[in-house]
Design an enzyme around this catalytic site. Structure first.
Site, PDB file in Angstrom:
ATOM      1  N   GLY A 108      19.786  46.395  53.701  1.00  0.00           N
ATOM      2  CA  GLY A 108      20.954  45.973  54.450  1.00  0.00           C
ATOM      3  C   GLY A 108      20.609  45.754  55.900  1.00  0.00           C
ATOM      4  O   GLY A 108      19.601  46.250  56.387  1.00  0.00           O
ATOM      5  N   GLY A 156      20.088  47.975  49.504  1.00  0.00           N
ATOM      6  CA  GLY A 156      21.128  47.044  49.095  1.00  0.00           C
ATOM      7  C   GLY A 156      20.688  46.084  48.017  1.00  0.00           C
ATOM      8  O   GLY A 156      21.491  45.648  47.195  1.00  0.00           O
ATOM      9  N   GLU A 179      15.949  55.842  52.125  1.00  0.00           N
ATOM     10  CA  GLU A 179      16.997  56.163  53.106  1.00  0.00           C
ATOM     11  C   GLU A 179      16.808  57.475  53.856  1.00  0.00           C
ATOM     12  O   GLU A 179      17.250  57.616  54.997  1.00  0.00           O
ATOM     13  CB  GLU A 179      18.356  56.173  52.405  1.00  0.00           C
ATOM     14  CG  GLU A 179      18.864  54.823  51.972  1.00  0.00           C
ATOM     15  CD  GLU A 179      18.235  54.349  50.692  1.00  0.00           C
ATOM     16  OE1 GLU A 179      18.539  53.214  50.266  1.00  0.00           O
ATOM     17  OE2 GLU A 179      17.445  55.088  50.095  1.00  0.00           O
ATOM     18  N   ASP A 187      22.297  55.246  48.701  1.00  0.00           N
ATOM     19  CA  ASP A 187      23.651  54.906  48.296  1.00  0.00           C
ATOM     20  C   ASP A 187      23.656  53.725  47.332  1.00  0.00           C
ATOM     21  O   ASP A 187      22.833  53.644  46.448  1.00  0.00           O
ATOM     22  CB  ASP A 187      24.520  54.649  49.518  1.00  0.00           C
ATOM     23  CG  ASP A 187      24.021  53.469  50.297  1.00  0.00           C
ATOM     24  OD1 ASP A 187      22.822  53.172  50.234  1.00  0.00           O
ATOM     25  OD2 ASP A 187      24.836  52.808  50.963  1.00  0.00           O
TER      26      ASP A 187
END
Length: 397
Positions: A108, A156, A179, A187
């Site tokens: 992302g 992402g 992450e 996530d």
């Protein structure tokens, strides 16, 4: 996700350089189903292209300089187009791929999110809300959904592919969820798919950010099929030419086109799976125990993972471990609702901004985590991350 944020890792080489897009283009108006049924209609916006061939909708990620780092404007284009195809009564198949061989989606646009959140957190709220809604759509899509994940696929990019029924890896595919290196957590539904990987591999990958390449992506379960890059066009053509595309007919084409793991080298982590399964057990009491087991094992592999974990955000490590524990018992919807809470609470904390600064902005790779040790991260502090922020609504999907 790093999520989406997904351009993340404690080492600068893990994070491809991302351009910051602070302005959000208006969502392009959906093409009518009538227009889209023409032999081929192509949208040539800068970030996402849409093709339509023989009742097949094709999404092409097209932001080469940023390795297709996922932006809010890209999400705002993809979601309505997928909804349109799903309900037009004519589209039978959707394929998502990249216009460049180097990356499917490197994550992302994290720096853009960080800049926006400094102005009030509204951009981050909207980004996560819409991204997670798109993740849920891919996991519950009514049409066959094929993701061609060649090249770099992180954060992402994983969320845009792994929840769908068909994921094609190639020899150039690199998968990672790094992450914890930037003060975030895996996530985009990581709490759902990671704890469901065998041999506690998902716990290992989520905590360490370890990168899987090529056939390993199939061995691990991120991909459902493996096709060499020089055959991708052929396989895509076969998919588009299916007389009546449905789950079974698409699976049949991919099964016949995919190369077997037996025709390639064995899983590169095969010899380490017993250690990973034991040390990174999701039933382990806490992260501290995992580090103690790695130190006690003393093998080169164990000590290398120990060194990696000692560089990560202590808060992120504990948060990730608890997230995966809870996620193994939740469906995708509840996992994404949980992650939305975590994301909002992470945005008001310290480590995410510090991690992005150290890895993506100043690039000194010397983040100053607060707290700076696992023993100083209390159980109460971790529990608070799972609470709904009083100022926000829960994710509605």
């Amino acid at each position: 996700m790093y999520r989406t944020l997904l351009n993340r890792s404690c080492l600068s080489q893990i994070f491809p350089r991302v351009n910051i897009h602070l302005s959000t283009p208006k969502v392009e108006e959906a093409t009518s189903s009538k227009d889209v049924q023409q032999k081929s209609s192509t949208s040539t916006n800068d970030e996402v292209k849409f093709d339509y061939k023989n009742k097949t909708g094709i999404i092409q990620l097209n932001k080469p300089k940023a390795l297709n780092a996922l932006s809010l404007s890209m999400i705002e284009k993809i979601y309505p187009k997928m909804k349109e195809w799903e309900s037009d009564g004519k589209t039978e198949l959707v394929i998502v791929k990249s216009t460049i061989p180097k990356a499917f989606c490197a994550g992302g646009d994290i720096k853009a999110i960080m800049n926006k959140t400094a102005e009030g957190n509204k951009h981050a709220e909207e980004f996560f809300r819409k991204e997670y809604t798109l993740n849920y759509l891919t996991g519950n899509y009514k049409l066959p959904y094929v993701a061609i994940i060649n090249g770099i696929t992180m954060g992402g990019g994983v969320g845009l592919s792994v929840h769908g029924p068909f994921r094609i890896a190639t020899e150039t595919t690199t998968i990672a969820m790094p992450e914890t290196a930037i003060g975030l957590f895996p996530d985009v539904g990581g709490s759902h798919f990671l704890p469901r990987l065998s041999n506690n591999l998902g716990v290992f990958l989520g905590l360490t950010g370890y990168r899987l390449r090529g056939i390993d992506v199939l061995h691990a379960g991120f991909a459902t099929h493996f096709v060499p890059t020089n055959r991708l066009e052929e396989v895509e053509r076969k998919l588009v030419e299916i007389p009546k595309a449905n789950y079974n007919s698409v699976k049949d084409v991919l099964d016949k086109s995919s190369e077997s793991v037996n025709s390639h080298a064995s899983f590169s982590l095969q010899d380490q799976l017993p250690l990973i399964n034991r040390v990174f057990s999701i039933d382990t009491k806490n992260v501290e125990t995992i580090l103690e087991r790695l130190k006690s094992d003393g093998s080169d592999f164990a000590l290398k993972q120990l060194a990696t974990l000692e560089k990560m955000s202590p808060t992120s490590l504990k948060l990730t471990f608890e997230q995966l524990k809870r996620g193994q018992k939740l469906d995708l919807k509840d996992c994404l609702i949980m992650e939305y809470r975590l994301a909002q609470n992470t945005m008001i904390g310290h480590d995410f901004y510090e991690g992005v600064r150290a890895v993506l902005v100043d690039k000194d790779n010397k983040p100053q985590w607060k707290p700076n040790s696992l023993k100083n991260v209390s159980d109460k502090e971790i529990e608070d991350y799972f609470k709904k922020p009083s100022s926000n609504e829960d994710l509605q999907i």
